[in-house]
Design a protein around this motif. Structure first.
Motif, PDB file in Angstrom:
ATOM      1  N   ALA A  23       0.855  -1.196   0.000  1.00 13.87           N
ATOM      2  CA  ALA A  23       0.000   0.000   0.000  1.00 13.87           C
ATOM      3  C   ALA A  23       0.885   1.236   0.000  1.00 13.87           C
ATOM      4  O   ALA A  23       2.118   1.158  -0.024  1.00 13.87           O
ATOM      5  CB  ALA A  23      -0.933  -0.010   1.207  1.00 13.87           C
ATOM      6  N   GLU A  24       0.232   2.416   0.040  1.00 10.44           N
ATOM      7  CA  GLU A  24       0.977   3.668   0.018  1.00 10.44           C
ATOM      8  C   GLU A  24       1.968   3.741   1.182  1.00 10.44           C
ATOM      9  O   GLU A  24       1.725   3.219   2.259  1.00 10.44           O
ATOM     10  CB  GLU A  24       0.026   4.875   0.115  1.00 10.44           C
ATOM     11  CG  GLU A  24      -0.963   4.981  -1.013  1.00 10.44           C
ATOM     12  CD  GLU A  24      -2.293   4.344  -0.660  1.00 10.44           C
ATOM     13  OE1 GLU A  24      -2.285   3.403   0.184  1.00 10.44           O
ATOM     14  OE2 GLU A  24      -3.314   4.760  -1.215  1.00 10.44           O
ATOM     15  N   VAL A  25       3.086   4.427   0.929  1.00 14.41           N
ATOM     16  CA  VAL A  25       4.091   4.643   1.972  1.00 14.41           C
ATOM     17  C   VAL A  25       4.227   6.152   2.188  1.00 14.41           C
ATOM     18  O   VAL A  25       4.784   6.865   1.365  1.00 14.41           O
ATOM     19  CB  VAL A  25       5.457   4.036   1.593  1.00 14.41           C
ATOM     20  CG1 VAL A  25       6.473   4.287   2.707  1.00 14.41           C
ATOM     21  CG2 VAL A  25       5.327   2.546   1.328  1.00 14.41           C
ATOM     22  N   LYS A  26       3.666   6.623   3.314  1.00 18.63           N
ATOM     23  CA  LYS A  26       3.791   8.027   3.710  1.00 18.63           C
ATOM     24  C   LYS A  26       4.759   8.183   4.878  1.00 18.63           C
ATOM     25  O   LYS A  26       5.130   9.302   5.242  1.00 18.63           O
ATOM     26  CB  LYS A  26       2.427   8.587   4.105  1.00 18.63           C
ATOM     27  CG  LYS A  26       1.357   8.473   3.024  1.00 18.63           C
ATOM     28  CD  LYS A  26       0.033   9.072   3.493  1.00 18.63           C
ATOM     29  CE  LYS A  26      -1.072   8.857   2.479  1.00 18.63           C
ATOM     30  NZ  LYS A  26      -2.352   9.452   2.915  1.00 18.63           N
ATOM     31  N   CYS A  27       5.146   7.077   5.463  1.00 19.91           N
ATOM     32  CA  CYS A  27       6.022   7.062   6.629  1.00 19.91           C
ATOM     33  C   CYS A  27       7.435   7.509   6.256  1.00 19.91           C
ATOM     34  O   CYS A  27       7.945   7.160   5.187  1.00 19.91           O
ATOM     35  CB  CYS A  27       6.057   5.646   7.203  1.00 19.91           C
ATOM     36  SG  CYS A  27       7.220   5.379   8.549  1.00 19.91           S
ATOM     37  N   GLN A  28       8.054   8.280   7.149  1.00 22.67           N
ATOM     38  CA  GLN A  28       9.465   8.617   6.988  1.00 22.67           C
ATOM     39  C   GLN A  28      10.311   7.452   7.492  1.00 22.67           C
ATOM     40  O   GLN A  28      10.152   7.007   8.629  1.00 22.67           O
ATOM     41  CB  GLN A  28       9.819   9.878   7.775  1.00 22.67           C
ATOM     42  CG  GLN A  28      11.296  10.248   7.684  1.00 22.67           C
ATOM     43  CD  GLN A  28      11.647  11.442   8.551  1.00 22.67           C
ATOM     44  OE1 GLN A  28      10.843  11.898   9.353  1.00 22.67           O
ATOM     45  NE2 GLN A  28      12.853  11.953   8.390  1.00 22.67           N
ATOM     46  N   PRO A  29      11.233   6.919   6.676  1.00 24.10           N
ATOM     47  CA  PRO A  29      12.097   5.833   7.147  1.00 24.10           C
ATOM     48  C   PRO A  29      13.089   6.344   8.189  1.00 24.10           C
ATOM     49  O   PRO A  29      13.356   7.544   8.289  1.00 24.10           O
ATOM     50  CB  PRO A  29      12.825   5.384   5.876  1.00 24.10           C
ATOM     51  CG  PRO A  29      12.119   6.048   4.734  1.00 24.10           C
ATOM     52  CD  PRO A  29      11.502   7.285   5.279  1.00 24.10           C
ATOM     53  N   ILE A  30      13.646   5.409   8.948  1.00 27.58           N
ATOM     54  CA  ILE A  30      14.792   5.714   9.802  1.00 27.58           C
ATOM     55  C   ILE A  30      15.886   4.708   9.490  1.00 27.58           C
ATOM     56  O   ILE A  30      15.611   3.574   9.117  1.00 27.58           O
ATOM     57  CB  ILE A  30      14.442   5.691  11.304  1.00 27.58           C
ATOM     58  CG1 ILE A  30      14.001   4.288  11.738  1.00 27.58           C
ATOM     59  CG2 ILE A  30      13.403   6.728  11.647  1.00 27.58           C
ATOM     60  CD1 ILE A  30      13.898   4.116  13.251  1.00 27.58           C
ATOM     61  N   ALA A  31      17.130   5.151   9.601  1.00 18.27           N
ATOM     62  CA  ALA A  31      18.275   4.294   9.279  1.00 18.27           C
ATOM     63  C   ALA A  31      19.109   4.067  10.537  1.00 18.27           C
ATOM     64  O   ALA A  31      19.409   5.016  11.271  1.00 18.27           O
ATOM     65  CB  ALA A  31      19.125   4.933   8.190  1.00 18.27           C
ATOM     66  N   ASP A  32      19.468   2.827  10.778  1.00 13.09           N
ATOM     67  CA  ASP A  32      20.363   2.475  11.874  1.00 13.09           C
ATOM     68  C   ASP A  32      21.786   2.571  11.339  1.00 13.09           C
ATOM     69  O   ASP A  32      22.221   1.740  10.535  1.00 13.09           O
ATOM     70  CB  ASP A  32      20.052   1.065  12.365  1.00 13.09           C
ATOM     71  CG  ASP A  32      20.822   0.698  13.630  1.00 13.09           C
ATOM     72  OD1 ASP A  32      21.910   1.272  13.849  1.00 13.09           O
ATOM     73  OD2 ASP A  32      20.355  -0.166  14.387  1.00 13.09           O
ATOM     74  N   ALA A  33      22.516   3.592  11.776  1.00 10.22           N
ATOM     75  CA  ALA A  33      23.857   3.829  11.238  1.00 10.22           C
ATOM     76  C   ALA A  33      24.823   2.707  11.591  1.00 10.22           C
ATOM     77  O   ALA A  33      25.807   2.485  10.880  1.00 10.22           O
ATOM     78  CB  ALA A  33      24.389   5.166  11.757  1.00 10.22           C
ATOM     79  N   ARG A  34      24.550   1.974  12.663  1.00 12.50           N
ATOM     80  CA  ARG A  34      25.483   0.920  13.084  1.00 12.50           C
ATOM     81  C   ARG A  34      25.295  -0.378  12.298  1.00 12.50           C
ATOM     82  O   ARG A  34      26.253  -1.069  11.994  1.00 12.50           O
ATOM     83  CB  ARG A  34      25.328   0.670  14.584  1.00 12.50           C
ATOM     84  CG  ARG A  34      25.812   1.837  15.438  1.00 12.50           C
ATOM     85  CD  ARG A  34      25.615   1.582  16.910  1.00 12.50           C
ATOM     86  NE  ARG A  34      24.204   1.558  17.279  1.00 12.50           N
ATOM     87  CZ  ARG A  34      23.771   1.493  18.543  1.00 12.50           C
ATOM     88  NH1 ARG A  34      24.641   1.433  19.531  1.00 12.50           N
ATOM     89  NH2 ARG A  34      22.486   1.487  18.809  1.00 12.50           N
ATOM     90  N   THR A  35      24.057  -0.705  11.963  1.00 13.12           N
ATOM     91  CA  THR A  35      23.794  -1.955  11.249  1.00 13.12           C
ATOM     92  C   THR A  35      23.554  -1.736   9.760  1.00 13.12           C
ATOM     93  O   THR A  35      23.624  -2.690   8.984  1.00 13.12           O
ATOM     94  CB  THR A  35      22.560  -2.657  11.835  1.00 13.12           C
ATOM     95  OG1 THR A  35      21.400  -1.833  11.626  1.00 13.12           O
ATOM     96  CG2 THR A  35      22.743  -2.901  13.330  1.00 13.12           C
TER      97      THR A  35
END
Length: 563
Positions: free
Chosen positions: A237-249
């Motif tokens: 479905a639609e993606v309106k969410c802002q992703p987050i990135a784990d800088a360590r993994t």
């Protein structure tokens, strides 16, 4: 649709979640609050139809991003303000101070570095503006540039510094995603996608990729330098969410309207883990890097805690009494998870999933809370009732609230690159410290608030150098903000201008306002985008199809120092 009826505080729950157009219809149908009459003292423009120039000295035609602006385009109807381009210091921003490592500034004062994502670190040392008289209460806001994205810009910009260059990443309803030079407004690259973009982006994999969601259900990974597609993951479905990135993994977390939270490994181009959260994931999740937990909220009002290290498993779930639109926030010291609810409540959950405290506003909340390292003890929340609130992060008490007079559905942002200091001489030298906070109303009015951040007194007026010693708090180190002092007994009524005077053992700040508007500007369209503000420069998307860059020009008896 999940949509509030503020008169009954009840919700009709259907399968779909309202987009900005539906929210806009709802807002337009409500009675508008009166706009506070604020004197902004903005200069009048030059000849009508004159071209803006970029900070690089290029004309609008030569870079093809700065459009012709007339007085009528950006004149307000109530305050009769006009915007002119003031580029006197544009090419100096951010004042020749480059960071030692790449950094990305995201809405709600979140940060991504090569090491972690969370609150701003001490490495972002601000410029200090020191004044020997009260700083001007009415400052100039000038338009530096605007870049057309061809359709409504509801996503929030991401400001990235890498290799001594500053860039902005953002998408629009025109199915395009762009990279723009943050200094000049020049378009670096543009990519066409399969649907409109309301998802705010994030940076991943050592700042080599930018990742964001799209209405066609995809989560896209693009090369930061070229815009070339690295990988696209398809959700249901639609993606309106802002992703987050784990800088360590290197893993990326992103939710979808298909109710799932996805953990993606872009380097191996695979989905590592997914979980049905029981509702559409609209707001960005948040990562507690201290405790190794990611928190996710849904439009069904459920907050889920997921372990982010070793094995991804659900630790607990908490059911709120209203949907959650905005991104979550986490206070790293206490571990409190800050959630803003559509029914106007704000709650803090403990790391083990219990309610720590609850605060209240008088209107729906559509945006996330702002936690800033510059205002460590405060949680800033903007509400549809036209007020910006400050709550104590420890107990949820309302410290102050400021009426701007129109609905707000985006988040506030604290400028952590600039500290204002007013100096007063007497038996001691007093330094009252302030931070600038940007708030945007839905009708396109942009407000800059000057917010009190603490005070320090020095015993020797002639020695304010390396060996200066505060006389008010014996525990405070030289030059340190007295955070425990600055918020003691500072519970204010609406539009109140002075905090309660402190006890006799401390110097008085009774005449120091907790918050005041020091500048405002009218954009040409409605604003659903949340701003980014750094060292006096504001970046914001607008529903007139443009990405704006606004410069705050501070006047008065000031001198610049750093600390």
């Amino acid at each position: 649709e999940y949509f509030p009826d503020v008169r009954t505080s009840k919700y009709q729950r259907k399968d779909l979640f309202p987009g900005p157009a539906r929210v806009h219809e709802y807002i337009e149908g409500e009675n508008q609050l009166g706009v506070e009459n604020i004197d902004c003292s903005l200069d009048l423009g030059e000849a009508e139809g004159s071209c803006l120039k970029s900070p690089l000295g290029l004309s609008a035609h030569s870079i093809n991003v700065c459009h012709k602006l007339t007085k009528s385009e950006l004149a307000t109807t109530q305050n009769n303000l006009h915007v002119v381009c003031d580029l006197e210091k544009a090419d100096q921003w951010p004042y020749n101070r480059h960071l030692s490592q790449p950094v990305a500034l995201l809405r709600c004062n979140k940060i991504t570095t090569l090491r972690h994502a969370g609150m701003l670190s001490a490495s972002l040392k601000p410029y200090r503006m020191l004044s020997t008289s009260p700083l001007s209460q009415s400052w100039h806001l000038s338009l530096l540039w605007r870049t057309s994205l061809k359709a409504c810009v509801d996503a929030s910009p991401v400001l990235v510094q890498a290799e001594n260059k500053w860039h902005l990443f953002i998408g629009s309803h025109a199915h395009n995603f762009v990279c723009v030079d943050a200094v000049s407004g020049q378009l670096r690259w543009e990519v066409a996608l399969g649907g409109r973009i309301e998802s705010t982006a994030a940076v991943a994999n050592d700042f080599t990729q930018v990742v964001f969601g799209c209405y066609d259900g995809s989560i896209n990974f693009l090369d930061c330098e070229t815009g070339n597609s690295f990988w696209k993951f398809q959700t249901g479905a639609e993606v309106k969410c802002q992703p987050i990135a784990d800088a360590r993994t290197g893993l990326v977390w992103c939710g979808s309207h298909d109710h799932n939270m996805y953990i993606l490994d872009a380097l191996q181009q695979r989905c590592v883990w997914q979980h049905d959260c029981g509702g559409s994931v609209f707001g960005a999740p948040v990562h507690d890097i201290v405790r190794g937990v990611v928190y996710v909220a849904t439009t069904s009002g459920v907050v889920t805690a997921v372990r982010s290290e070793v094995s991804m498993n659900v630790l607990w779930k908490y059911e709120c009494d209203a949907p959650i639109f905005g991104p979550l926030a986490v206070h790293l010291h206490t571990g409190y998870v800050i959630c803003t609810l559509v029914n106007g409540n704000i709650i803090a959950l403990t790391p083990d999933g219990n309610l720590a405290w609850e605060g209240h506003t008088e209107g729906p909340i559509f945006a996330g809370a702002c936690l800033s390292s510059a205002l460590l003890s405060q949680v800033l929340v903007c509400s549809r009732d036209g007020l910006t609130y400050s709550f104590s992060v420890r107990n949820g008490k309302c410290l102050w609230k400021h009426l701007i007079g129109e609905p707000i559905i985006s988040s506030a942002y604290v400028d952590e690159g600039l500290e204002l200091v007013e100096e007063y001489n007497g038996n001691h030298v007093h330094h009252h410290k302030f931070r600038l906070v940007c708030v945007c109303g839905t009708s396109g009015n942009l407000y800059v608030l000057k917010v009190y951040a603490g005070s320090t007194a020095y015993s020797d007026p002639n020695n304010l150098g390396e060996n200066r010693v505060p006389t008010v708090n014996s525990r405070a180190q030289a030059g340190k903000l007295l955070l425990e002092y600055s918020n003691k007994n500072r519970i204010l009524e609406e539009k109140a201008q002075s905090p309660i005077e402190e006890d006799s053992t401390r110097f008085s700040t009774a005449m120091v306002p907790s918050s005041q508007v020091v500048g405002t500007l009218k954009l040409a369209g409605d604003v659903f985008s949340s701003p980014i503000m750094y060292k006096g420069r504001i970046f914001i998307g607008c529903r007139d199809n443009n990405l704006y860059c606004i410069q705050l020009n501070v006047l008065g008896n000031t001198r610049y120092t750093t600390f």
